[in-house]
Enzyme design. Structure first.
Site, PDB file in Angstrom:
ATOM      1  CG  PHE A   1      -0.040  -7.560  -5.346  1.00  0.00           C
ATOM      2  CD1 PHE A   1       0.400  -7.949  -6.598  1.00  0.00           C
ATOM      3  CD2 PHE A   1       0.170  -6.248  -4.943  1.00  0.00           C
ATOM      4  CE1 PHE A   1       1.055  -7.061  -7.431  1.00  0.00           C
ATOM      5  CE2 PHE A   1       0.818  -5.349  -5.766  1.00  0.00           C
ATOM      6  CZ  PHE A   1       1.264  -5.755  -7.013  1.00  0.00           C
ATOM      7  CB  CYS A   2      -3.128 -10.943  -1.110  1.00  0.00           C
ATOM      8  SG  CYS A   2      -3.792 -12.132   0.062  1.00  0.00           S
TER       9      CYS A   2
END
Ligand SMILES: Cc1cc2nc3c(=O)[nH]c(=O)nc-3n(C[C@H](O)[C@H](O)[C@H](O)COP(=O)(O)OP(=O)(O)OC[C@H]3O[C@@H](n4cnc5c(N)ncnc54)[C@H](O)[C@@H]3O)c2cc1C
Lengths: 377, 76
Positions: B13-14
């Protein structure tokens, strides 16, 4: 069983202390031994550098003596590793000593490399080292107005810094009463203003409310200091009067020099945290090549999972759990409000609107960190 | 000699698959192919968009189960 930890930063320290707690008896009986080799006798709380760069924290508050943070059973030497001889289960240090191990953990961190983009180092400020944070504070203090451009290199540690530095500078200039003379131009490498989609959505609303302009799909190519312009790989350009950079990062040179990983990123199994192709070498924190945030909280959660596994290997001969990709990041949304994002390999984050309580919790965490490093939190 | 490298950005996600590609493509040689594995459906769109804007080349993009494979050739 000899456990050797290379690197005494966030990941290495939390791991060593957590292991020392779990292996108290084994250490006493001489069945286990924990040795840490690091490059400094001081431990830096790197998140404090953001506050140094806006004049909110003194530099001495960033440091503690490394020995004061470590459990007494841990053997600690300031003697950086220069050579990893993994086939013989040993490392050699700057002083010429050789250390053997049964299990090795590499946690040497990462470093900002503004010099990898032409013109960036000479023409920008950043908060990634103590010297740079002090220089940034000097330039911010002396800034009388114009365009503040935020430009972001990839990869970088602490994914929240691009947004945080923008919000805290906005509030700093507001408090100084010169906000009407300052224009913010925020740029970001991908097609939204933060890698975490919900954080990007929230921040976009804040930027629109505060009048902060932004350009996405902007990857720094070079900086033309004479004309005060940053050129992007995508063919656009952005003018600045003060260029605030989040420089691209690499792992430590020693990692690449020893052929452990391109650019200093070590290929690592996402669940076991083993170095790929090695059965007794583990990797922790920024220096993994995992596709997750390079953040202290990542290093912390990895260290907890790894400590449990290494202790279980000593006691039972087998690891007991997987690392699930957990990350928790605070996000400062100005001088008095903050929020946070928590996620793992399977669960996306769902950040809440910022509030004062989270900001004060972050302020408290800046102190609580020292208890966390000792493995108490 | 050009080669194909895999970027395993599943569950990321990151920083996310595109950011992983941007970081890795800088280290690659012109002509190298990079195959991004992603569990984020958006990658099938946002990677080609960036690749086009910056002037690299899309080789192929396909879905296999829950995983999207996006293959890019570094062209400059
Ligand atoms: C300005 C800033 C703000 C940040 N804010 C946050 C935040 O709010 N939240 C968050 O979670 N994270 C934040 N971070 C990121 C966080 O500090 C790092 O991700 C974290 O420190 C990584 O831990 P690590 O153990 O991998 O590496 P580090 O903590 O960097 O430790 C690396 C260690 O390795 C040692 N070392 C280096 N080379 C050698 C060698 N050859 N031999 C032996 N030892 C060696 C070093 O001396 C050091 O002790 C921030 C970072 C910065 C710079």
């Amino acid at each position: 069983m000899k456990i050797l930890i290379v690197g005494g930063g966030m990941g290495g320290t939390i791991l060593a202390n957590n292991l020392a707690h779990r292996l108290k008896h084994e250490l006493k009986q001489g069945k286990a031994q924990i040795t840490m080799l690091s490059a400094s006798d001081r431990h830096m709380y790197q998140p404090g550098l953001l506050y140094v760069s806006i004049g909110r924290m003194a530099t001495d508050a960033l440091y503690r003596e490394q020995t004061s943070l470590l459990e007494p059973e841990i053997e600690f030497h300031v003697d950086p590793v220069t050579t990893f001889t993994l086939d013989q289960n040993q490392v050699t240090t700057q002083s010429g000593k050789t250390y053997g191990y049964d299990m090795l953990v590499i946690a040497t961190g990462s470093r900002a490399m503004p010099e990898t983009i032409p013109g960036l180092a000479e023409n920008s400020v950043n908060c990634y080292t103590e010297a740079n944070a002090i220089e940034m504070w000097r330039q911010v203090r002396e800034f009388q107005g114009g365009t503040v451009t935020i430009a972001v290199g990839v990869p970088h540690k602490c994914p929240m810094i691009p947004l945080e530095v923008t919000f805290v500078l906005h509030d700093y200039f507001k408090e100084r009463g010169i906000l009407d003379k300052v224009k913010f131009q925020y740029t970001y490498p991908i097609g939204r203003i933060h890698s975490l989609a919900p954080v990007g959505e929230w921040a976009k609303g804040e930027f629109d409310r505060l009048g902060i302009q932004y350009e996405t799909l902007f990857n720094m190519k070079e900086v033309d200091g004479a004309n005060k312009v940053v050129h992007s790989e995508e063919g656009t350009q952005s003018h600045y009067d003060l260029l605030v950079a989040v420089p691209p990062h690499k792992g430590m040179a020693v990692i690449e020099e020893n052929g452990l990983g391109q650019s200093g990123w070590i290929p690592t199994d996402r669940h076991s945290l083993k170095m790929e192709g090695r059965d007794n070498v583990y990797v922790l924190g920024d220096t993994t090549n995992l596709p997750i945030s390079k953040a202290g909280s990542t290093a912390h959660f990895e260290a907890e999972a790894l400590a449990e596994n290494l202790a279980a290997i000593v006691k039972l001969g087998e690891p007991v759990r997987d690392y699930d990709g957990k990350v928790f990041c605070f996000i400062e949304a100005g001088s008095d409000r903050a929020t946070y994002a928590m996620f793992n390999y399977n669960q996306p984050p769902a950040p809440k609107p910022p509030n004062r309580a989270v900001h004060w919790f972050k302020m408290a965490y800046n102190q609580l960190y020292w208890a966390s490093a000792r493995g108490l939190l | 000699m050009s080669e194909r490298q895999t970027i395993d950005a599943r569950g990321s996600f990151c920083p996310g698959p595109l950011m992983e590609l941007i970081a890795r493509i800088k280290q690659a040689e012109v002509g190298d192919e990079l195959e991004v594995l992603s569990t984020d459906e958006g990658s099938a769109n946002d990677i080609p968009e960036w690749v086009k804007k910056v002037g690299h080349e899309m080789v192929e993009s396909f879905q296999n189960g829950d995983v999207w494979h996006v293959v890019v050739r570094k062209s400059k």
